[in-house]
Design an enzyme around this catalytic site. Structure first.
Site, mmCIF file in Angstrom:
data_model
loop_
_atom_site.group_PDB
_atom_site.id
_atom_site.type_symbol
_atom_site.label_atom_id
_atom_site.label_comp_id
_atom_site.label_asym_id
_atom_site.label_seq_id
_atom_site.Cartn_x
_atom_site.Cartn_y
_atom_site.Cartn_z
ATOM 1 N N HIS A 181 5.737 5.188 13.545
ATOM 2 C CA HIS A 181 6.088 6.026 12.390
ATOM 3 C C HIS A 181 4.885 6.477 11.562
ATOM 4 C CE1 HIS A 181 5.465 2.200 10.343
ATOM 5 N NE2 HIS A 181 5.330 2.882 9.235
ATOM 6 N N ASP A 229 0.787 -1.235 0.000
ATOM 7 C CA ASP A 229 0.000 0.000 0.000
ATOM 8 C C ASP A 229 0.815 1.278 0.000
ATOM 9 O OD1 ASP A 229 1.093 -0.093 2.521
ATOM 10 O OD2 ASP A 229 -0.730 -0.840 3.482
ATOM 11 N N GLU A 254 0.357 -9.177 -0.997
ATOM 12 C CA GLU A 254 -0.282 -8.658 0.231
ATOM 13 C C GLU A 254 -1.542 -7.869 -0.144
ATOM 14 O OE1 GLU A 254 1.034 -5.587 3.371
ATOM 15 O OE2 GLU A 254 2.009 -7.408 4.063
ATOM 16 N N ARG A 272 1.984 8.176 9.598
ATOM 17 C CA ARG A 272 1.666 9.595 9.330
ATOM 18 C C ARG A 272 0.514 10.083 10.212
ATOM 19 N NH1 ARG A 272 3.491 12.240 4.370
ATOM 20 N NH2 ARG A 272 5.027 10.855 3.447
ATOM 21 N N HIS A 323 12.569 5.646 13.624
ATOM 22 C CA HIS A 323 12.371 5.789 12.170
ATOM 23 C C HIS A 323 13.173 6.977 11.656
ATOM 24 C CE1 HIS A 323 10.066 6.348 8.408
ATOM 25 N NE2 HIS A 323 9.644 5.110 8.588
ATOM 26 N N GLU A 377 -2.484 4.776 3.248
ATOM 27 C CA GLU A 377 -2.336 3.390 2.784
ATOM 28 C C GLU A 377 -3.664 2.693 2.500
ATOM 29 O OE1 GLU A 377 -0.710 4.707 5.338
ATOM 30 O OE2 GLU A 377 1.429 4.521 4.877
#
Ligand code: UD1
Ligand code: UDP
Length: 363
Positions: free
Chosen positions: A199, A91, A113, A201, A232, A127
Site C-alpha cells: 500500500h 508517522d 513508536e 505511496r 488495501h 512517513e
C-alpha cells in the site's frame, strides 16, 4: 489524550489506551480518533466498541487535504480540552498534525513508536520526515528498540527516552489467544499459503505493477500455493490489483481482514510479502519469513536477526527470492529460527508505568 486516525495506529494505540484506563484514579483519559481512514479503521474500532470523533476521510485524499482539515480540528479540540499530554503514534499525517498543533498550544507530546528511521527522505514517503518532525515536537519518546533510542540520541531530541518494545506485539499476542476461523483460512493447507500486502505511496505505479507481475508469475509456477492478498482500501491500489490479478484461481483478492483474522492468517502463512511497517514487526514473533517490498526499512532489527529480507520491487528479484525460499528448506529455516526483536508484549504496560513515574513520583 490518546489520538490516532489510521488502521495501524489503532492496532498499536488501543492497548496503550486500555492500559491507561485501568488507572482512573491517576489518569483522566480521553481518546480522539480522527478518521483519516474509514473502513479499515472502523474494522479495528468495532472490535473494541470505539467510534471515530471526526469523519474527515475523502476518497483519493491528498496529504494536503488531510493536513488542512486536521489542523483546524485539532486547533479547536486543544483550545477546548487543553490536555496535559497528547500521545501520538508513529508517522502518519494524523500524528504529525496532532503533534504540531499540540506544540502550538504548548501541550506536551508523547511519541509512541519513536525513533524509527531510514534517513531517506522519500522512503517511506512522507512517513520518514513525519516521524523526524514528531521527534522534535515530542518531549516523551517511547522507542520500541535500543536502535530507535540510539537514533533519537544521535539527533539530540529534547526530553526523555524509554525503550519499551513495540505495542504491535501486545496486540498480536492477545489476538493469537483468541479463537478465529473463516472458510477461506480453513480451506488452505498449512504451509501452502503466501500472504501479500502492499500500500505504500512510494510503491504506487510502476513498483506496484512489478509486484503484481511477480505475483502473477509465481501463481503459475506454484499452483499448489494459495496467494492471499487483502487489498488495501485505497481506490488506486484496488483498481490496479484487480487489473493485474483478477481471475487467477490461486490468487485470492479479498477485502482487508480484521486484525484478529489477519494475525491468524499470518500464523498459518509460509511466506509473507509486504511493504507494510507493522507486519515487519509482527512476523518475527511468528517465525515467518518476510520479503520486504521496499528499498529501505526503518525496522533493521528484523533484518539483523534474519526474519526480514529487503528485496525491493523488481519483478525478477521477487520471483527468485520466493523460489529460493520454496525450494531450499535449509535456507527457509534460517528465517524461521530468528528471534523477535520487538518486545515481549508488555510495551503498553511499560509506557503507562513510565507515565506514572513522570506524573506520580511515588510509582
Ligand atoms: C497512511 C499512512 C501510512 C500507513 C497507511 C496504513 C500517512 C502519511 N500515511 O497511508 O503510514 O502505512 O495509512 O494504511 O498518514 N482509504 C479508504 N478507506 C479506508 C482507508 C483508506 O478508502 O478505510 C483511501 C483514502 O481515501 C485514500 C487512500 O485510501 O484515498 C489512502 O489513505 P491515506 O490515509 O491517505 O493513506 P496513506 O497516506 O497511503
Ligand atoms: N492488517 C490487518 N488486516 C489486513 C492487513 C493488515 O489488520 O488485512 C494489520 C497488520 O496486522 C498490521 C497493520 O494492519 O498490524 C499494518 O497496517 P498497514 O500495513 O496498513 O500500515 P503500516 O504498518 O505500513 O503503517
Amino acid at each position: 489524550m490518546v489520538s490516532f486516525g489510521t488502521r495501524p495506529e489503532a492496532i498499536k494505540m488501543i492497548p496503550v489506551y486500555q492500559e491507561l484506563k485501568k488507572y482512573p484514579e491517576l489518569f483522566e483519559v480521553t481518546l480522539v480518533v480522527t478518521g483519516q481512514h474509514r473502513e479499515m479503521l472502523d474494522q479495528v474500532l468495532s472490535l473494541y466498541d470505539i467510534y471515530p470523533d471526526f469523519d474527515i476521510m475523502s476518497l483519493n485524499q491528498s496529504l494536503t487535504d488531510i493536513t488542512n482539515v486536521l489542523e483546524l480540528k485539532y486547533n479547536e479540540l486543544f483550545e477546548q480540552e487543553r490536555p496535559d499530554l497528547v500521545l501520538v503514534h508513529g508517522d502518519t499525517t494524523t500524528a504529525l498534525v496532532a503533534a504540531f498543533e499540540a506544540f502550538y498550544h504548548k501541550i506536551k507530546v508523547g511519541h509512541v513508536e519513536a525513533g524509527l528511521r531510514t534517513y531517506d527522505r522519500y522512503n517511506p514517503f512522507p512517513e520518514e520526515i513525519n516521524r523526524q518532525l514528531i521527534g522534535r515536537f515530542a518531549s516523551l519518546h517511547f522507542a520500541p528498540t535500543l536502535k530507535a533510542k540510539e537514533n533519537l540520541i544521535k539527533e539530540n531530541v529534547q526530553g526523555k527516552i524509554w525503550v519499551t518494545g513495540n505495542t504491535a506485539i501486545d496486540t498480536l499476542f492477545l489476538n493469537l489467544n483468541k479463537e478465529y476461523s473463516d472458510s477461506l483460512l480453513e480451506s488452505i493447507d498449512a504451509d501452502k499459503m503466501i500472504i501479500l500486502t502492499t500500500h505504500r505511496r512510494e510503491n504506487l505505479g510502476k513498483a506496484m505493477e512489478q509486484i503484481f507481475l511477480a505475483i502473477e508469475e509465481l501463481s503459475r509456477e506454484w499452483p499448489e500455493y494459495s496467494i492471499i492478498y487483502p487489498v488495501h482500501m485505497n481506490p488506486k491500489i484496488r483498481q490496479m490489483a484487480h487489473k493485474f490479478l483478477e481471475n487467477i484461481s490461486n490468487v485470492h483478492l479479498i477485502d482487508p481482514l480484521d486484525v484478529i483474522g489477519f494475525h491468524h492468517y499470518l500464523k498459518k502463512a509460509k511466506i509473507i510479502l509486504t511493504d507494510s511497517g507493522g507486519i515487519q514487526e509482527e512476523a518475527p514473533s511468528l517465525g515467518k519469513p518476510v520479503l520486504v517490498l521496499r528499498e529501505t526499512t526503518e525496522r533493521p532489527e528484523g533484518v539483523t536477526v534474519g526474519t526480514l529480507k529487503l528485496v525491493g520491487t523488481n519483478r525478477t528479484t521477487i520471483v527468485n527470492e520466493v523460489n529460493k525460499l520454496l525450494t531450499d528448506d535449509s535456507y527457509y529455516q534460517t528465517f524461521v529460527t530468528a528471534k523477535n526483536p520487538y518486545g515481549d508484549g508488555s510495551a503498553s504496560k511499560q509506557i503507562v508505568s513510565a507515565l506514572k513515574g513522570i506524573y506520580y513520583k511515588e510509582y
